[in-house]
Design a protein around this motif. Structure first.
Motif, short mmCIF file in Angstrom:
data_model
loop_
_atom_site.label_atom_id
_atom_site.label_comp_id
_atom_site.label_asym_id
_atom_site.label_seq_id
_atom_site.Cartn_x
_atom_site.Cartn_y
_atom_site.Cartn_z
N TYR A 1 0.81 -1.13 -0.16
CA TYR A 1 -0.03 -0.10 -0.17
C TYR A 1 0.75 1.20 -0.14
CZ TYR A 1 -3.67 3.25 1.45
OH TYR A 1 -4.70 4.07 1.33
N ARG A 2 1.90 1.25 0.82
CA ARG A 2 2.73 2.37 0.79
C ARG A 2 3.42 2.52 -0.68
NH1 ARG A 2 4.26 0.31 5.85
NH2 ARG A 2 6.18 -0.46 4.77
N ASP A 3 3.91 1.58 -1.13
CA ASP A 3 4.69 1.56 -2.42
C ASP A 3 3.93 2.13 -3.72
OD1 ASP A 3 6.93 0.96 -1.17
OD2 ASP A 3 6.88 -1.21 -1.45
N GLY A 4 2.30 2.01 -3.35
CA GLY A 4 1.54 2.31 -4.47
C GLY A 4 0.93 1.11 -5.35
N GLU A 5 1.26 0.06 -4.80
CA GLU A 5 0.87 -1.12 -5.61
C GLU A 5 -0.57 -1.32 -5.88
OE1 GLU A 5 3.07 -4.72 -5.01
OE2 GLU A 5 4.60 -3.37 -4.16
N PHE A 6 -1.43 -0.71 -5.08
CA PHE A 6 -2.96 -0.77 -5.29
C PHE A 6 -3.53 0.26 -5.82
CE2 PHE A 6 -2.22 -3.24 -0.86
CZ PHE A 6 -2.21 -4.54 -1.63
N ASP A 7 -2.76 1.41 -6.37
CA ASP A 7 -3.13 2.57 -6.75
C ASP A 7 -3.86 2.38 -8.34
OD1 ASP A 7 -2.59 4.10 -4.69
OD2 ASP A 7 -0.86 4.78 -5.50
N ASN A 8 -3.38 1.50 -8.98
CA ASN A 8 -4.04 1.44 -10.41
C ASN A 8 -4.80 0.24 -10.60
OD1 ASN A 8 -2.30 3.38 -11.35
ND2 ASN A 8 -0.45 2.41 -11.53
N LEU A 9 -5.50 -0.41 -9.62
CA LEU A 9 -6.37 -1.55 -9.59
C LEU A 9 -7.79 -1.01 -10.13
CD1 LEU A 9 -5.96 -3.18 -6.14
CD2 LEU A 9 -5.05 -3.98 -8.42
N PRO A 10 -8.41 -1.69 -11.03
CA PRO A 10 -9.97 -1.42 -11.55
C PRO A 10 -10.65 -1.36 -10.37
CG PRO A 10 -8.96 -3.51 -12.10
CD PRO A 10 -8.24 -3.23 -11.24
#
Length: 124
Positions: free
Chosen positions: A16-25
């Motif tokens: 979450y901190r690394d932004g891995e969930f930012d581009n999820l549909p």
């Protein structure tokens, strides 16, 4: 809390901190929850599995109608009435095959009939 739970939580927080969930549909949008209140609680999981596998209520309804029409045709003595039932059956079968082809399923009606016969034998 066990070790597995702690490790899982740490990995989720890092992602979450690394932004891995930012581009999820659907990110930032409300969830589209289904209303399953009309389905008994003990059947909801089975319903979801069938729905996710592509089975629809319309398909199930068509199967039931086809089985009913076939049963009526077996017991019918009037040839004119039997021909009308055969016409209705063919219409239902055509619609069923259309649904199955949309789902890219197998549309061979003999498999369905064989399955029906096996169920009938078990119920006798």
């Amino acid at each position: 809390m066990d070790l597995f739970h702690i490790l899982s939580e740490d990995r989720i927080k890092k992602a979450y901190r690394d932004g891995e969930f930012d581009n999820l549909p659907g990110y930032g949008k409300p969830l589209e929850l289904e209303d399953l209140s009309y389905i008994p609680e003990e059947l909801r999981m089975a319903y979801k599995l069938l729905k996710n596998a592509g089975f629809t209520e319309e398909e199930n309804h068509l199967r039931q109608e086809m089985m009913t029409i076939e049963d009526l045709m077996k017991r019918c003595d009037d040839n004119i009435e039997k021909a009308e039932m055969q016409k209705k059956f063919n219409e239902k079968l055509l619609r069923f095959n259309q649904l199955m082809s949309k789902r890219r399923g197998h549309t061979n009606s003999t498999i369905f009939k064989n399955y029906q016969l096996k169920i009938q034998d078990k119920l006798k």
